[in-house]
Design a protein around this motif. Structure first.
Motif, PDB file in Angstrom:
ATOM      1  N   LYS A   1     -25.883 -25.639  -7.183  1.00 19.31           N
ATOM      2  CA  LYS A   1     -24.502 -25.007  -7.615  1.00 19.31           C
ATOM      3  C   LYS A   1     -24.409 -25.594  -8.928  1.00 19.31           C
ATOM      4  CE  LYS A   1     -19.856 -25.679  -5.937  1.00 19.31           C
ATOM      5  NZ  LYS A   1     -18.828 -26.320  -5.211  1.00 19.31           N
TER       6      LYS A   1
ATOM      7  N   VAL B   1     -26.795 -28.361  -3.330  1.00 23.44           N
ATOM      8  CA  VAL B   1     -26.309 -28.278  -2.297  1.00 23.44           C
ATOM      9  C   VAL B   1     -26.930 -28.140  -0.794  1.00 23.44           C
ATOM     10  CG1 VAL B   1     -24.042 -27.430  -3.545  1.00 23.44           C
ATOM     11  CG2 VAL B   1     -25.822 -25.692  -2.578  1.00 23.44           C
TER      12      VAL B   1
ATOM     13  N   ASN C   1     -26.286 -25.138   4.274  1.00 25.83           N
ATOM     14  CA  ASN C   1     -25.114 -24.449   4.980  1.00 25.83           C
ATOM     15  C   ASN C   1     -24.122 -24.240   3.753  1.00 25.83           C
ATOM     16  OD1 ASN C   1     -24.561 -27.124   4.533  1.00 25.83           O
ATOM     17  ND2 ASN C   1     -23.226 -27.117   6.505  1.00 25.83           N
ATOM     18  N   TYR C   2     -24.174 -24.588   2.503  1.00 23.66           N
ATOM     19  CA  TYR C   2     -23.341 -24.216   1.352  1.00 23.66           C
ATOM     20  C   TYR C   2     -23.603 -23.178   0.660  1.00 23.66           C
ATOM     21  CZ  TYR C   2     -20.839 -28.617   2.284  1.00 23.66           C
ATOM     22  OH  TYR C   2     -20.120 -29.582   2.830  1.00 23.66           O
ATOM     23  N   ILE C   3     -22.772 -22.625  -0.143  1.00 22.83           N
ATOM     24  CA  ILE C   3     -23.115 -21.392  -1.014  1.00 22.83           C
ATOM     25  C   ILE C   3     -23.574 -21.735  -2.203  1.00 22.83           C
ATOM     26  CG2 ILE C   3     -22.303 -19.128  -1.901  1.00 22.83           C
ATOM     27  CD1 ILE C   3     -20.183 -19.009   0.398  1.00 22.83           C
TER      28      ILE C   3
END
Length: 173
Positions: free
Chosen positions: A29, A86, A89-91
């Protein structure tokens, strides 16, 4: 990467110009926080009152002045960034958050002539001399205080001492 907000201005260098960020990780990210400041650049200081009037009233009949060769209304920005790996399960991605500041900065380029340059140089040199004089006075004062302490301890070189009635006196007392 080049990022700007508004028309091009030749001497404006934005913080994210020529920025490249890469990673070996698949879930990463990149987050940028931008603080955008509306800015007016002009090379004609006599336009400043008109530019301020146009800035207050967007329907002003002289709003074409911003698109002339003498004035450009653009934006500049400051940036802080965070980047980190990240979990799956995160974008992941590149995220840009920005705030537009409630002020307008006006930059006016002007040439005051040789006499104004000479006056400014004299002012700078005078300021340096005054600051140097203060520094010298503080140094001299400190050395005087230090010298008094040394003399009161009797550690000074060449001190003459006299003894009378059980008290030690120096020649300077």
């Amino acid at each position: 990467m080049d990022m700007s907000f508004g028309p091009y201005y030749p001497s404006l260098v934005n913080p994210l110009d020529n920025t490249v960020a890469t990673t070996e990780d698949h879930f990463y990210k990149f987050q940028y926080y931008l603080s955008i400041v509306p800015t007016i650049y002009t090379d004609d200081a006599s336009l400043l009152p008109l530019l301020e009037a146009v800035n207050r009233d967007t329907d002003h009949p002289a709003k074409h002045v911003f698109h002339s060769s003498h004035a450009v209304k653009t934006n500049q920005y400051a940036v802080t960034s965070q980047s980190h790996k990240v979990a799956e399960n995160y974008i992941p991605g590149i995220f840009v958050k920005f705030d537009i500041e409630p002020i307008t900065l006006t930059v006016a380029e002007e040439w005051g002539g040789f006499f104004r340059l000479l006056v400014r140089l004299v002012n700078v040199i005078s300021g340096v001399m005054v600051a140097g004089g203060w520094a010298w006075q503080m140094f001299d004062w400190g050395m005087e205080i230090w010298g008094r302490k040394q003399r009161s301890r009797g550690e000074g070189m060449g001190m003459l001492r006299t003894f009378s009635s059980g008290k030690e006196k120096t020649a300077f007392d």
